[in-house]
Design an enzyme around this catalytic site. Structure first.
Site, PDB file in Angstrom:
ATOM      1  N   GLY A 213       0.819  -1.204   0.000  1.00  0.00           N
ATOM      2  CA  GLY A 213       0.000   0.000   0.000  1.00  0.00           C
ATOM      3  C   GLY A 213       0.848   1.246   0.000  1.00  0.00           C
ATOM      4  N   ASP A 214       0.198   2.370   0.279  1.00  0.00           N
ATOM      5  CA  ASP A 214       0.825   3.684   0.256  1.00  0.00           C
ATOM      6  C   ASP A 214       0.666   4.326   1.629  1.00  0.00           C
ATOM      7  OD1 ASP A 214       1.567   6.319  -0.109  1.00  0.00           O
ATOM      8  OD2 ASP A 214       0.291   6.660  -1.853  1.00  0.00           O
ATOM      9  N   PHE A 215       1.787   4.562   2.316  1.00  0.00           N
ATOM     10  CA  PHE A 215       1.666   5.081   3.682  1.00  0.00           C
ATOM     11  C   PHE A 215       1.162   6.516   3.745  1.00  0.00           C
ATOM     12  CE2 PHE A 215       6.615   5.222   3.548  1.00  0.00           C
ATOM     13  CZ  PHE A 215       6.642   6.437   2.890  1.00  0.00           C
ATOM     14  N   HIS A 233      12.719  11.132   7.643  1.00  0.00           N
ATOM     15  CA  HIS A 233      13.805  12.029   7.213  1.00  0.00           C
ATOM     16  C   HIS A 233      13.885  12.153   5.689  1.00  0.00           C
ATOM     17  CE1 HIS A 233      17.466   9.138   6.520  1.00  0.00           C
ATOM     18  NE2 HIS A 233      16.355   8.592   6.113  1.00  0.00           N
TER      19      HIS A 233
END
Length: 325
Positions: A213-215, A233
């Site tokens: 998935g896509d965080f 970061h």
């Protein structure tokens, strides 16, 4: 006897040569050729496909930096520092050196313009963002991943040694890549129910339980603990906040978020390695290293509160955060 300030500054200015000397040594196979014992440049040249004269000068340059030992008879041997250029050596920096020489080196030339304009040097020099550049060439991506592998292993061991994870029955590693940290968690807590969460192509084929998935848009919900290691970061404050809010939305009221990051010191001399990493972020990406106070502010804006700051032996900190309220 210590050199003069001028000597020290001249050595710093010649850092560009050292990066390339190390790169040449790896590319030619010098460290491997010297594992059997000392050898001369003439002897090495035929085996390595090099010209004896230039090779000798490179080897002497490496000896001046104590990567090699130049013996009285003119032969060269690996030092303890030089052994770190070998693959498989504990603490090897082979991947890191290759990434710096092949990926980072040209982008650093754009630093002056970046300071003047605010642009990201890598984007300007290469005409596209860092990760897009990697995705377009498998060999570059492999070099970058190799540069991360050794560091990831060191940091993972240090994290599980410094922070007690035994109370967590379920753990989701958000943006966990190849799962190095999650495997270290499983070694410490074999009974834990774990999930490696990252982009579908990254987690494909992993031997760990995975979710793709896509965080930025959402992460698996309801776990006791969420790991977010060396993710924030890479991003500016706006995107880092989006990641944190995705994690917060997935967390139960009693869940814990563990942010693993280097933390900038108050003064640069207190931790030069973190300051150099911040410069890597400036040159390569849109992200940055942050102080503990800056992480606390980001967490608060995402609906979380910083509850502990645990330093580790690998230079990173485990920043423990819990939902507000």
């Amino acid at each position: 006897m210590p050199g003069s300030p001028a000597d020290g500054l001249a050595r710093l200015a010649d850092g560009y040569l050292v990066t390339q000397l190390l790169h040449v040594a790896i590319a030619l196979g010098v460290p491997e050729a010297l594992t059997g014992g000392p050898r001369g440049a003439d002897d090495l040249a035929g085996e390595l496909g090099a010209v004896p004269g230039p090779l000798r000068r490179v080897l002497r340059g490496l000896a001046a930096e104590e990567v090699l030992d130049e013996l009285p008879d003119g032969r060269f041997a690996l030092t303890a520092t030089g052994e770190l250029l070998l693959a498989g050596t504990p603490g090897s920096l082979r991947g890191a050196v290759t990434a710096r020489a092949e990926l980072y080196y040209r982008a650093a030339a754009g630093l002056l313009d970046a300071v003047r304009t605010g642009d990201t040097p890598f984007d300007v020099v290469h005409g596209r963002p860092f990760f897009d550049h990697l995705a377009a060439a498998p060999e570059r991506l492999a070099a970058f991943r190799a540069s991360m592998a050794g560091r990831s292993a060191r940091e993972a061991g240090a994290v599980v040694a410094a922070y007690d994870l035994t109370g967590f029955a379920s753990v989701v590693d958000v943006g966990g890549g190849s799962g190095t940290l999650l495997r270290a968690v499983l070694e410490r807590v074999p009974s834990a129910d774990v999930v490696l969460f990252d982009q579908p192509d990254v987690v494909a084929g992993s031997d760990l339980p995975t979710v793709g998935g896509d965080f930025f848009t959402g992460v698996p919900g309801g776990a006791d603990a969420y790991l977010l290691s060396r993710v924030l970061h890479d991003w500016d404050d706006g995107d880092a906040l989006r990641v944190l809010r995705s994690c917060r939305a997935a967390m139960r009221p009693d869940s814990v978020l563990l942010v693993v990051e280097a933390v900038l010191p108050r003064r640069a001399v207190e931790d030069p390695a973190v300051v150099r990493m911040d410069l890597h972020m400036l040159v390569l990406l849109h992200g940055r290293e942050r102080t503990a106070a800056e992480y606390a502010a980001l967490l608060e804006e995402a609906g979380l509160r910083l509850t502990a700051d645990v330093p580790t032996a690998a230079g990173v900190h485990v920043l423990e955060a819990r939902p507000q309220g």
